[in-house]
Write a protein that holds these residues in place. Structure first.
Motif, PDB file in Angstrom:
ATOM      1  N   ALA A   1       0.837  -1.203   0.000  1.00 13.49           N
ATOM      2  CA  ALA A   1       0.000   0.000   0.000  1.00 13.49           C
ATOM      3  C   ALA A   1       0.872   1.254   0.000  1.00 13.49           C
ATOM      4  O   ALA A   1       0.618   2.213  -0.750  1.00 13.49           O
ATOM      5  N   LEU A   2       1.913   1.260   0.823  1.00 15.89           N
ATOM      6  CA  LEU A   2       2.821   2.405   0.884  1.00 15.89           C
ATOM      7  C   LEU A   2       3.574   2.584  -0.432  1.00 15.89           C
ATOM      8  O   LEU A   2       3.740   3.709  -0.929  1.00 15.89           O
ATOM      9  N   THR A   3       4.004   1.475  -1.029  1.00 14.67           N
ATOM     10  CA  THR A   3       4.731   1.532  -2.305  1.00 14.67           C
ATOM     11  C   THR A   3       3.861   2.108  -3.411  1.00 14.67           C
ATOM     12  O   THR A   3       4.304   2.967  -4.192  1.00 14.67           O
ATOM     13  N   PHE A   4       2.609   1.644  -3.492  1.00 14.35           N
ATOM     14  CA  PHE A   4       1.698   2.144  -4.525  1.00 14.35           C
ATOM     15  C   PHE A   4       1.417   3.632  -4.316  1.00 14.35           C
ATOM     16  O   PHE A   4       1.331   4.405  -5.268  1.00 14.35           O
ATOM     17  N   TRP A   5       1.257   4.036  -3.054  1.00 15.36           N
ATOM     18  CA  TRP A   5       0.938   5.421  -2.744  1.00 15.36           C
ATOM     19  C   TRP A   5       2.076   6.344  -3.189  1.00 15.36           C
ATOM     20  O   TRP A   5       1.844   7.401  -3.781  1.00 15.36           O
TER      21      TRP A   5
ATOM     22  N   TYR B   1      -7.360   5.149  -3.898  1.00 12.60           N
ATOM     23  CA  TYR B   1      -8.294   4.047  -3.660  1.00 12.60           C
ATOM     24  C   TYR B   1      -7.638   2.709  -3.989  1.00 12.60           C
ATOM     25  O   TYR B   1      -7.780   1.733  -3.238  1.00 12.60           O
ATOM     26  N   ALA B   2      -6.928   2.647  -5.098  1.00  7.13           N
ATOM     27  CA  ALA B   2      -6.249   1.408  -5.479  1.00  7.13           C
ATOM     28  C   ALA B   2      -5.111   1.096  -4.516  1.00  7.13           C
ATOM     29  O   ALA B   2      -4.830  -0.076  -4.229  1.00  7.13           O
ATOM     30  N   ALA B   3      -4.444   2.147  -4.006  1.00  9.59           N
ATOM     31  CA  ALA B   3      -3.281   1.940  -3.134  1.00  9.59           C
ATOM     32  C   ALA B   3      -3.658   1.272  -1.820  1.00  9.59           C
ATOM     33  O   ALA B   3      -2.858   0.512  -1.251  1.00  9.59           O
TER      34      ALA B   3
END
Length: 434
Positions: A312-316, A342-344
């Motif tokens: 989640a942190l990486t995607f954000w 939302y995807a993150a």
């Protein structure tokens, strides 16, 4: 994790290859076509899930003949179902596009993609069976090798067909279908090596009576029936999501498809822990060990939650750069960036549901999986309809809620499963001579 991380590369490569052409209709066509194919192909995902649990339990019970019989049954059923899909591709495609319309240009591209992908159906379903069998034995390196071969072939063929020959969405579908055929022959070679001897030797030492034993087939079909209903219910969630995006226009459809690649990566990476749980829990049940069951749930669950938070942190933090690489259309990229948060957050919210799936698949508790999935899908659709005035924001809120619903509806079955294992362990100890 490496093997699972490589699985969504097929979809990512497809998206990048067509996305960097700047053709928004072709990208929308791949998005719509991929969802149709996923809905059709993964309806038979029980070939992967059911075979993992059943193979793991046979392996835990040291029943080698049944382990080999599982592989042969899976290949036969997968090949036959895939051939049936190939023969029915015309009406299936027409019906799907009538329900999930994205406009004339998008539909034309989607039709080309889907038509090409159906030629890989027998191979794709056979690969499901091969992967399930390997994971049931805990042969994760072999599963990784199979995925690397398929992803490498897909990347090369996509580039040749789309950038080299200008085949558009149809070229993406043809590239993926070709990679699936390369993968199935590679997988058969890997499996026969794991089993010992070539395909002919494996067939010769498998007794026909055991291979088609009524009790074994009845159990396999009972588990697979429930898993099939469960899979269809969950696929309807994603199908509903894509179709809702299509109704909001080609740009929203394409942007949501890009964001779904992030979710695909998260799902497959975190499924590595779920697959480990499937194999370990299946073996624990086969050996009637409560301690092994509890350890598998605890360790894989802890690692899955940690992995979900890290993803989640990486995607954000890195999602914006990835979107810029994947898509050249300005409007699509802007919409994807807008809804990236939302995807993150999906990896963190989805980790418990994916882990519980692994536990119950390994335990071959198809009824619990079926019931939870059906309830989740009904509640998700109701919530999406309620939030429809909010546009794409409402669409994503309902989708995030679906992961919480999956965990909430499946979790209550866990105590009963633990009690059953404890009872079986007690019986096994009483039956063991002093």
């Amino acid at each position: 994790m490496l093997g699972q991380a490589s699985v969504p590369l097929v979809g990512i490569v497809d998206t990048v290859v067509i996305g960097r052409t700047g053709d928004i209709a072709a990208l929308g066509g791949v998005a719509l076509g991929a969802m149709i194919i996923n809905l059709v192909f993964w309806t038979f995902g029980f070939l992967r899930m059911g075979l993992t649990g059943l193979t793991a339990q046979a392996h835990g019970a040291n029943d080698s003949p049944e382990v080999e019989a599982m592989l042969l049954r899976g290949l036969a059923i997968g090949g036959a179902l895939g051939l049936a899909l190939l023969l029915l591709q015309g009406p299936l495609t027409t019906m799907a596009l009538a329900v999930m319309s994205g406009g004339a240009q998008v539909d034309a591209q989607a039709d080309a993609y889907v038509t090409a992908r159906f030629f890989g159906a027998p191979a794709a379903l056979a690969v499901f069976a091969i992967t399930g069998w390997l994971l049931g034995l805990g042969r994760t390196r072999a599963a990784l090798a199979l995925q690397v071969v398929m992803n490498g072939a897909n990347a090369v063929l996509d580039i040749v067909f789309v950038w080299g020959l200008g085949m558009g969405a149809g070229g993406v579908g043809a590239g993926t279908a070709g990679a699936e055929w390369i993968a199935v022959f590679t997988g058969i070679a890997i499996c026969t090596r794991v089993a010992g001897g070539g395909p002919v030797a494996l067939l010769r030492r498998s007794e026909r009576a055991a291979l088609f034993a009524r009790s074994a087939l009845s159990r396999m079909f009972a588990v697979n029936r429930d898993l099939m209903i469960r899979t269809i219910a969950l696929l309807l969630t994603f199908t509903w999501l894509v179709n809702a995006g299509a109704r909001l226009g080609a740009t929203t459809l394409a942007a949501n498809h890009v964001l779904l690649q992030f979710i695909s990566v998260a799902a497959f990476v975190l499924d590595a822990f779920a697959f480990t749980a499937e194999a370990r829990i299946g073996q624990a049940i086969g050996s009637r060990s409560r301690a092994r069951f509890v350890r598998a749930v605890r360790l894989t669950g802890e690692f899955a939650l940690l992995g979900g938070a890290m993803l989640a942190l990486t995607f954000w933090l890195g999602g914006t750069a990835v979107i810029a690489f994947m898509v050249t259309d300005i409007a699509t990229a802007a919409t994807a960036r807008q809804f990236l948060p939302y995807a993150a957050v999906v990896p963190l919210l989805g980790a418990p549901s994916w882990m519980l799936d692994g536990v119950f698949i390994g335990a071959t508790q198809g009824k619990a999986l079926r019931n939870a999935a059906v309830v989740t899908t009904v509640l998700y659709i109701a919530l999406d309809l309620l939030l429809r005035p909010m546009g794409n924001t409402g669409l994503w809120i309902a989708f995030l809620a679906s992961y919480l619903l999956r965990a909430a509806t499946l979790g209550p079955y866990l105590p009963a499963l633990l009690r059953d294992i404890t009872g079986n362990e007690t019986l096994a100890k009483r039956a063991t001579p002093a």
